[in-house]
Design a protein around this motif. Structure first.
Motif, mmCIF file in Angstrom:
data_model
loop_
_atom_site.group_PDB
_atom_site.id
_atom_site.type_symbol
_atom_site.label_atom_id
_atom_site.label_comp_id
_atom_site.label_asym_id
_atom_site.label_seq_id
_atom_site.Cartn_x
_atom_site.Cartn_y
_atom_site.Cartn_z
ATOM 1 N N ASN A 18 57.210 79.497 1.063
ATOM 2 C CA ASN A 18 58.673 79.607 1.117
ATOM 3 C C ASN A 18 59.103 81.073 1.166
ATOM 4 O OD1 ASN A 18 61.487 79.840 -0.245
ATOM 5 N ND2 ASN A 18 61.302 77.674 0.232
ATOM 6 N N PRO A 19 60.024 81.418 2.079
ATOM 7 C CA PRO A 19 60.423 82.831 2.211
ATOM 8 C C PRO A 19 60.986 83.448 0.939
ATOM 9 C CG PRO A 19 61.244 81.528 4.057
ATOM 10 C CD PRO A 19 60.691 80.565 3.061
ATOM 11 N N ALA A 20 61.690 82.637 0.135
ATOM 12 C CA ALA A 20 62.370 83.180 -1.039
ATOM 13 C C ALA A 20 61.509 83.182 -2.291
ATOM 14 C CB ALA A 20 63.658 82.392 -1.311
ATOM 15 N N LEU A 25 61.168 87.426 0.427
ATOM 16 C CA LEU A 25 61.834 88.159 1.492
ATOM 17 C C LEU A 25 63.317 87.807 1.523
ATOM 18 C CD1 LEU A 25 59.189 87.698 4.350
ATOM 19 C CD2 LEU A 25 59.527 89.701 2.893
ATOM 20 N N GLY A 26 64.114 88.696 2.089
ATOM 21 C CA GLY A 26 65.548 88.451 2.203
ATOM 22 C C GLY A 26 66.266 88.450 0.872
ATOM 23 N N LEU A 27 65.772 89.246 -0.074
ATOM 24 C CA LEU A 27 66.354 89.225 -1.413
ATOM 25 C C LEU A 27 67.778 89.772 -1.462
ATOM 26 C CD1 LEU A 27 63.520 90.219 -3.910
ATOM 27 C CD2 LEU A 27 64.440 87.961 -3.374
ATOM 28 N N CYS A 28 68.092 90.732 -0.603
ATOM 29 C CA CYS A 28 69.420 91.349 -0.662
ATOM 30 C C CYS A 28 70.521 90.306 -0.457
ATOM 31 C CB CYS A 28 69.525 92.480 0.359
ATOM 32 S SG CYS A 28 71.097 93.356 0.303
ATOM 33 N N PRO A 29 70.546 89.565 0.664
ATOM 34 C CA PRO A 29 71.569 88.523 0.799
ATOM 35 C C PRO A 29 71.372 87.376 -0.176
ATOM 36 C CG PRO A 29 70.024 88.412 2.615
ATOM 37 C CD PRO A 29 69.718 89.675 1.865
ATOM 38 N N LEU A 30 70.113 87.063 -0.462
ATOM 39 C CA LEU A 30 69.828 85.960 -1.382
ATOM 40 C C LEU A 30 70.509 86.164 -2.729
ATOM 41 C CD1 LEU A 30 68.075 83.376 -2.023
ATOM 42 C CD2 LEU A 30 66.381 84.955 -2.912
ATOM 43 N N LEU A 31 70.462 87.383 -3.241
ATOM 44 C CA LEU A 31 71.023 87.665 -4.553
ATOM 45 C C LEU A 31 72.507 88.017 -4.491
ATOM 46 C CD1 LEU A 31 68.074 89.816 -5.951
ATOM 47 C CD2 LEU A 31 68.530 87.401 -6.396
ATOM 48 N N ALA A 32 72.960 88.513 -3.353
ATOM 49 C CA ALA A 32 74.325 89.027 -3.282
ATOM 50 C C ALA A 32 75.381 87.952 -3.063
ATOM 51 C CB ALA A 32 74.423 90.075 -2.172
ATOM 52 N N VAL A 33 75.071 86.910 -2.304
ATOM 53 C CA VAL A 33 76.121 85.974 -1.897
ATOM 54 C C VAL A 33 75.990 84.590 -2.536
ATOM 55 C CG1 VAL A 33 76.327 87.159 0.307
ATOM 56 C CG2 VAL A 33 74.894 85.129 0.147
ATOM 57 N N THR A 34 75.067 84.429 -3.472
ATOM 58 C CA THR A 34 74.843 83.094 -4.037
ATOM 59 C C THR A 34 75.671 82.838 -5.286
ATOM 60 O OG1 THR A 34 72.887 84.005 -5.167
ATOM 61 C CG2 THR A 34 72.522 82.827 -3.091
ATOM 62 N N GLY A 35 76.873 83.418 -5.351
ATOM 63 C CA GLY A 35 77.725 83.160 -6.508
ATOM 64 C C GLY A 35 78.274 81.750 -6.528
ATOM 65 N N THR A 36 78.377 81.122 -5.349
ATOM 66 C CA THR A 36 78.845 79.740 -5.232
ATOM 67 C C THR A 36 78.017 79.011 -4.190
ATOM 68 O OG1 THR A 36 80.492 80.298 -3.544
ATOM 69 C CG2 THR A 36 81.225 80.369 -5.850
ATOM 70 N N VAL A 37 78.115 77.686 -4.199
ATOM 71 C CA VAL A 37 77.347 76.878 -3.250
ATOM 72 C C VAL A 37 77.816 77.132 -1.826
ATOM 73 C CG1 VAL A 37 76.862 74.521 -2.486
ATOM 74 C CG2 VAL A 37 76.766 75.085 -4.919
ATOM 75 N N VAL A 38 79.124 77.236 -1.614
ATOM 76 C CA VAL A 38 79.635 77.384 -0.245
ATOM 77 C C VAL A 38 79.168 78.702 0.374
ATOM 78 C CG1 VAL A 38 81.857 78.430 -0.915
ATOM 79 C CG2 VAL A 38 81.665 77.153 1.223
ATOM 80 N N ALA A 138 65.018 76.129 6.501
ATOM 81 C CA ALA A 138 65.386 75.109 5.525
ATOM 82 C C ALA A 138 64.904 75.473 4.129
ATOM 83 C CB ALA A 138 64.814 73.754 5.946
ATOM 84 N N GLY A 139 63.686 76.034 4.044
ATOM 85 C CA GLY A 139 63.175 76.459 2.742
ATOM 86 C C GLY A 139 64.031 77.547 2.137
ATOM 87 N N PHE A 140 64.449 78.508 2.962
ATOM 88 C CA PHE A 140 65.333 79.579 2.504
ATOM 89 C C PHE A 140 66.686 79.017 2.093
ATOM 90 C CE2 PHE A 140 68.088 83.355 3.394
ATOM 91 C CZ PHE A 140 67.505 84.230 2.492
ATOM 92 N N LEU A 141 67.210 78.074 2.887
ATOM 93 C CA LEU A 141 68.508 77.457 2.598
ATOM 94 C C LEU A 141 68.493 76.699 1.277
ATOM 95 C CD1 LEU A 141 71.378 76.443 3.410
ATOM 96 C CD2 LEU A 141 70.236 74.632 4.711
ATOM 97 N N VAL A 142 67.431 75.951 1.039
ATOM 98 C CA VAL A 142 67.342 75.162 -0.202
ATOM 99 C C VAL A 142 67.397 76.070 -1.430
ATOM 100 C CG1 VAL A 142 65.788 73.738 -1.595
ATOM 101 C CG2 VAL A 142 66.164 73.189 0.812
ATOM 102 N N ILE A 143 66.644 77.173 -1.398
ATOM 103 C CA ILE A 143 66.650 78.087 -2.537
ATOM 104 C C ILE A 143 68.014 78.739 -2.692
ATOM 105 C CG2 ILE A 143 65.588 80.137 -3.552
ATOM 106 C CD1 ILE A 143 63.838 77.614 -3.486
ATOM 107 N N LEU A 144 68.653 79.105 -1.589
ATOM 108 C CA LEU A 144 70.006 79.667 -1.649
ATOM 109 C C LEU A 144 70.962 78.699 -2.329
ATOM 110 C CD1 LEU A 144 70.474 81.285 1.894
ATOM 111 C CD2 LEU A 144 70.716 82.479 -0.267
ATOM 112 N N VAL A 145 70.919 77.434 -1.922
ATOM 113 C CA VAL A 145 71.854 76.442 -2.461
ATOM 114 C C VAL A 145 71.567 76.166 -3.937
ATOM 115 C CG1 VAL A 145 72.604 74.034 -2.303
ATOM 116 C CG2 VAL A 145 72.336 75.398 -0.229
ATOM 117 N N ILE A 146 70.286 76.054 -4.301
ATOM 118 C CA ILE A 146 69.938 75.830 -5.710
ATOM 119 C C ILE A 146 70.426 76.985 -6.574
ATOM 120 C CG2 ILE A 146 68.027 75.651 -7.350
ATOM 121 C CD1 ILE A 146 66.468 74.129 -5.206
ATOM 122 N N LEU A 147 70.173 78.206 -6.113
ATOM 123 C CA LEU A 147 70.614 79.378 -6.867
ATOM 124 C C LEU A 147 72.138 79.458 -6.907
ATOM 125 C CD1 LEU A 147 69.846 81.931 -8.407
ATOM 126 C CD2 LEU A 147 69.666 83.134 -6.216
ATOM 127 N N GLY A 148 72.793 79.152 -5.793
ATOM 128 C CA GLY A 148 74.251 79.153 -5.774
ATOM 129 C C GLY A 148 74.845 78.115 -6.707
#
Length: 236
Positions: A18-20, A25-38, A138-148
């Motif tokens: 999984n990328p995340a 990888l992609g930690l900058c956007p991963l951590l910066a924009v996951t304050g909400t699910v949307v 999809a793997g990156f998206l799932v982690i984004l949504v879970i974290l959000g």
């Protein structure tokens, strides 16, 4: 060329590579924009589309570009796709685009996108490359949504807030108040909260992997014993 193992591609993208949580990888956007699910969903879908498009395009031109211009050509393809996504978001989801801000153009520099183009799409046909792009995205998206989701619940006590920014006015009623009269938890919506949340997700994955490994070892150790019992008794 050997047959492509689509099960492995799926497993790698969603779990084992999984990328995340594995490649980190992609930690900058991963951590910066996951304050909400949307927010997480918007960035995750944009990244998924870019991954699929860039993988397909790179696969189609893989026999026509030399090593000297290979990486610049890949970057140009990715930049063109990101520009298209950015224009579409400005046209149809402008408020969400303003919230995500610079992190949409920064998809161009996401190591996951360029990495999959170079490591996989440049060596495989179009269909496997599309599947690889979809699964990695999809793997990156799932982690984004879970974290959000985790940060939104802990930070403001809600879930699916402002979903109308992505899905239109009909999604305004999707908002769930998970914790009524919640005063908010500032740490969860700040960058340190993102680091802590991602750390918990990675720790959870590592625990699951360890348990699966132990269970597999136990089955392997039991198999010779069962074989010896069959040979001794002559019964299955």
């Amino acid at each position: 060329m050997a047959d492509v193992d689509y099960k492995k591609i799926t497993r790698d993208g969603l779990w084992t590579n999984n990328p995340a949580t594995v490649q980190i990888l992609g930690l900058c956007p991963l951590l910066a924009v996951t304050g909400t699910v949307v927010n997480a969903l918007g960035l995750g879908l944009a990244t998924l589309v870019v991954l699929m498009g860039s993988n397909a395009a790179v696969s189609m031109i893989r026999g026509y570009v030399t090593d000297a211009v290979r990486l610049p050509a890949f970057v140009m393809i990715i930049a063109a796709l990101v520009t298209i996504i950015e224009m579409l978001m400005r046209a149809f989801t402008f408020e969400l685009y303003e919230i995500l801000g610079i992190f949409i153009p920064l998809i161009v520099t996401n190591c996951t996108v360029l990495g999959r183009a170079d490591a996989f799409a440049s060596k495989h046909p179009v269909l496997p490359s599309l599947v690889d792009g979809f699964m990695m995205g999809a793997g990156f998206l799932v982690i984004l949504v879970i974290l959000g989701a985790l940060r939104e619940v802990l930070g403001q006590g809600t879930l699916f807030d402002n979903m109308q920014l992505l899905f239109g006015p009909a999604a305004a009623g999707w908002r769930l108040e998970v914790i009524p009269d919640y005063p908010g938890f500032l740490l969860a919506v700040l960058p340190p909260g993102a680091f802590l949340g991602l750390g918990l997700i990675i720790a959870g994955k590592n625990v699951i992997d360890r348990r699966l490994k132990d269970a597999r070892k136990a089955r392997q150790a039991e198999a010779p014993k069962a074989t010896r019992r069959v040979r001794t008794t002559g019964k299955v």
